[in-house]
Each structure stands twice: as C-alpha cells, then as structure tokens.
Design a protein around this motif. Structure first.
Motif, mmCIF file in Angstrom:
data_model
loop_
_atom_site.group_PDB
_atom_site.id
_atom_site.type_symbol
_atom_site.label_atom_id
_atom_site.label_comp_id
_atom_site.label_asym_id
_atom_site.label_seq_id
_atom_site.Cartn_x
_atom_site.Cartn_y
_atom_site.Cartn_z
ATOM 1 N N ARG A 19 0.563 -0.897 0.532
ATOM 2 C CA ARG A 19 0.321 0.038 0.251
ATOM 3 C C ARG A 19 1.088 1.408 -0.248
ATOM 4 O O ARG A 19 2.012 1.163 0.236
ATOM 5 N N HIS A 20 0.198 2.399 -0.506
ATOM 6 C CA HIS A 20 1.082 3.852 -0.423
ATOM 7 C C HIS A 20 0.418 4.491 0.684
ATOM 8 O O HIS A 20 -0.219 3.985 1.562
ATOM 9 N N PRO A 21 1.365 5.518 1.529
ATOM 10 C CA PRO A 21 0.962 5.339 2.701
ATOM 11 C C PRO A 21 -0.061 6.354 2.678
ATOM 12 O O PRO A 21 -0.278 6.757 1.882
ATOM 13 N N PRO A 22 -0.828 6.533 3.577
ATOM 14 C CA PRO A 22 -2.164 7.115 3.733
ATOM 15 C C PRO A 22 -1.510 9.353 3.423
ATOM 16 O O PRO A 22 -1.133 9.913 3.796
ATOM 17 N N LEU A 25 1.428 11.594 -1.816
ATOM 18 C CA LEU A 25 2.713 11.368 -1.548
ATOM 19 C C LEU A 25 3.804 12.438 -1.357
ATOM 20 O O LEU A 25 4.411 11.976 -0.809
ATOM 21 N N TRP A 28 4.125 13.403 1.983
ATOM 22 C CA TRP A 28 5.235 12.038 2.854
ATOM 23 C C TRP A 28 6.864 12.779 2.555
ATOM 24 O O TRP A 28 7.288 12.239 2.848
ATOM 25 N N ALA A 83 -6.164 10.888 14.717
ATOM 26 C CA ALA A 83 -6.443 8.726 14.538
ATOM 27 C C ALA A 83 -8.034 8.852 14.280
ATOM 28 O O ALA A 83 -8.365 7.734 14.331
ATOM 29 N N ALA A 87 -9.863 7.318 11.403
ATOM 30 C CA ALA A 87 -10.922 6.019 12.089
ATOM 31 C C ALA A 87 -12.404 6.108 11.517
ATOM 32 O O ALA A 87 -12.795 5.275 10.500
ATOM 33 N N GLN A 90 -13.634 6.721 7.823
ATOM 34 C CA GLN A 90 -13.754 5.003 7.126
ATOM 35 C C GLN A 90 -14.656 4.265 6.940
ATOM 36 O O GLN A 90 -14.919 3.484 6.470
ATOM 37 N N SER A 181 -1.270 13.246 8.189
ATOM 38 C CA SER A 181 -0.247 12.434 8.211
ATOM 39 C C SER A 181 0.758 13.800 8.897
ATOM 40 O O SER A 181 1.946 13.120 9.800
ATOM 41 N N HIS A 184 0.556 14.117 13.265
ATOM 42 C CA HIS A 184 1.953 13.198 13.306
ATOM 43 C C HIS A 184 2.881 13.681 13.419
ATOM 44 O O HIS A 184 3.319 12.817 14.529
ATOM 45 N N MET B 1 -8.762 1.583 10.657
ATOM 46 C CA MET B 1 -8.187 1.472 11.462
ATOM 47 C C MET B 1 -9.468 1.406 13.365
ATOM 48 O O MET B 1 -10.144 1.874 13.307
ATOM 49 N N LEU B 6 -6.978 2.580 19.219
ATOM 50 C CA LEU B 6 -6.480 3.023 18.777
ATOM 51 C C LEU B 6 -6.876 3.977 20.634
ATOM 52 O O LEU B 6 -5.471 4.971 21.439
ATOM 53 N N MET B 53 0.173 6.912 12.617
ATOM 54 C CA MET B 53 0.441 7.536 10.805
ATOM 55 C C MET B 53 0.052 6.453 10.406
ATOM 56 O O MET B 53 -0.045 6.966 9.193
ATOM 57 N N LEU B 55 1.280 3.576 9.155
ATOM 58 C CA LEU B 55 2.091 2.703 7.987
ATOM 59 C C LEU B 55 2.293 1.771 8.634
ATOM 60 O O LEU B 55 3.201 0.988 7.328
ATOM 61 N N GLY B 57 0.897 -2.509 7.497
ATOM 62 C CA GLY B 57 1.353 -2.209 5.922
ATOM 63 C C GLY B 57 1.710 -1.688 5.238
ATOM 64 O O GLY B 57 0.838 -2.033 3.708
ATOM 65 N N VAL B 58 2.031 -0.345 5.190
ATOM 66 C CA VAL B 58 2.429 0.318 4.318
ATOM 67 C C VAL B 58 3.680 -0.779 3.259
ATOM 68 O O VAL B 58 4.587 -0.593 3.729
ATOM 69 N N LYS B 59 3.888 0.230 1.963
ATOM 70 C CA LYS B 59 4.969 -0.008 0.970
ATOM 71 C C LYS B 59 6.870 0.080 2.028
ATOM 72 O O LYS B 59 6.572 0.677 2.980
ATOM 73 N N TRP B 62 8.371 3.323 3.046
ATOM 74 C CA TRP B 62 7.848 4.770 4.613
ATOM 75 C C TRP B 62 8.047 4.391 5.649
ATOM 76 O O TRP B 62 9.246 5.070 6.529
#
Lengths: 201, 85
Positions: A19-22, A25, A28, A83, A87, A90, A181, A184, B1, B6, B53, B55, B57-59, B62
């Motif tokens: 996966r890509h970061p949330p 990009l 990041w 966070a 959640a 989502q 992001s 955090h 999440m 959390l 953050m 991260l 399970g992320v590539k 990162w």
C-alpha cells in the motif's frame, strides 16, 4: 462476476506491504524533509551538549518539566483525536469525524497556550537567545517546533472546514489523511524533543 | 483502523509520558536512566508511526524511513550522551 468484484475490490484491498502511505504522496516527501531538518537540529543539540555538559545539566533544571510533560500529553491526545477522525470517516461517520478533528485542534491550541506561558515566564526572567548556549538551543529548537504546531493546526482547520460540510466520505478522504499525517509528524518530533531537552541528564 | 486499538495506544502513550516525567521528577540520571528514557521514546514513536500515522502494512520504504529516522536519532542521542560522560 468474480472477476468484476475482484477488479472493483483490488485498489482498496492491496496486500499488506504494497500500500501507499495514507494521504498525498507529496506530504510524505515533505514529512521526510521535516524529519531530516529536526534530525540535524537534535544532532547539533546533543553534540553541543556533549561539550557543555555541566551548563546543559544546570540549565535544564530551570525548565518547567511539568509544562513539558503536559504539552506531551496534549500533542499525544491531539494525534489520537485525529487518528480517531480518520477511523470515523473510514466507516463514513462524517459528523463524528469532523468532531474528532475539532478536538485535535483544541489539543493543539492547548499546547500553544502552555508554551506561550512557558516562554513568557522565561522572558520575564530575562532569558533570551544570548543568555547562554543552552537557552539559545532551547528557544530556537522549541520555537522551530512551535511553528510546526501552528502550521499543523492551519492544515487541520482547513481539513475540518471541509469535513464539517460533508466534504469527506468513506470512499474519499484523501485530504483528511494528508492533514492527519502531517499532524502526527509534529507529535512524533515532540516525542523525541521532550525527553531530550527536559528530562535526560 | 480499529477505534479501540487507537484508544489503548493513546493510554500507553500517556503512561509512557508520565513515566518519563516521573523519572525526571525523581532525579533519574546516568546512562541506565537515559537508556530507559530513550527506550520509552522509541516505543512511543513506533506506536505513533505504525498506528497513528498508519504506516503499518504500507510499502516497506515508508515505515523503514520513518522508523529508521527515529532509531537513528535516538542512537545518536545515546552515543553523544555516552561520549559526554
């Protein structure tokens, strides 16, 4: 049928580790640049401390450790609120998500208020950048971080403004994750700064 | 999440902060105390990186960069502290 549902499900259920970061990009890349800047700042601090241990240990005792700890709790709490906001969105809980964001902003504001009290106590005691090497670092390092808290709050306010108008959903909350992001990162940096400047000796 | 997760992480982070504060209040000093304080910071930082953050399970790149930054900075702090003794 199976093929179609697999194709639809594919982007959302990318395997762990792929996966890509949330969020965006670009944020990041910015986060990594910020971490590098703080890393250099922290390194300069400890190397300077290494050559001035008695001064740093003596001056550290003049800091308000309670204020530092309270501010750590405020940033951790702000990070947690944001966070929880992610959640909530989502599972498409839009109102809850916006409300959590607002709590995160309040926590950030609390941090700024505590820091302003801390600074004014120091300024009232006649402390400034020229007082000594320790205070030069204390003021510049914490103020550099202070500016990042302000930037984080500006981003969160913009995200909150959109969130309360129902601008994010379970399907699309990229912008919210981008702001989260960055927020955090501001918390993460303080997690190192607090023990480094206020506690370790 | 997961929201419960959390909440638990928030509690752990606050507990870690109180422990760090208490070590300062009790006048903890010296290499063992500093190692403990930095270890607490490492745990707190990794929890923030992986769960807040998000991260986990992320590539690889990162989380490796951000956790790597944290551990590198904490190692430099410990090394400089050690050298300044």
């Amino acid at each position: 049928m199976t093929l179609i549902s697999a194709a639809i499900a594919a982007p959302a259920s990318a395997p762990a580790g792929a996966r890509h970061p949330p969020g965006d990009l670009a944020i990041w890349v910015f986060i990594l640049a910020e971490l590098l800047a703080f890393g250099v700042f922290f390194t300069t601090y400890v190397v300077t401390r290494m050559k001035n241990v008695p001064l740093f240990d003596e001056m550290q005792l003049t800091l308000d450790r309670n204020a530092g700890a309270l501010n750590t709790v405020l940033l951790i709490t702000g990070s947690w609120c944001v966070a929880r906001s992610v959640a909530a969105i989502q599972i498409d809980e839009k109102v809850k998500s916006a409300r959590w964001l607002l709590w995160g902003i309040f926590a950030g504001a609390g941090f700024l208020v505590v820091k302003v009290f801390e600074y004014s106590a120091k300024f009232a005691a006649g402390v400034n950048l020229a007082t000594n090497t320790f205070y030069m670092f204390y003021l510049s390092l914490t103020f550099f971080h202070f500016m990042h808290v302000i930037l984080g709050m500006v981003i969160l306010l913009a995200v909150w403004w959109k969130a309360r108008q129902g601008g994010y959903s379970a399907a699309d909350h990229h912008g919210l994750e981008t702001g989260a992001s960055y927020w955090h990162m501001v918390d993460l940096v303080w997690i190192v700064l607090f023990p480094l400047v206020y506690v370790m000796r | 999440m997961n929201a419960r997760r959390l909440d638990i992480i928030w509690l752990v982070l606050v507990a870690g902060t109180l422990l760090t504060w208490w070590m300062g209040e009790s006048g903890s000093a010296g290499p063992a105390a500093v190692l403990g304080i930095l270890a607490i910071a490492a745990v707190k930082g990794i929890l923030i990186i992986r769960d807040f953050m998000a991260l986990r399970g992320v590539k690889f790149f990162w989380p490796a960069m951000v956790i790597g930054w944290l551990l590198l900075v904490l190692t430099i702090i410990m090394a400089a502290y050690w050298k300044g003794l």
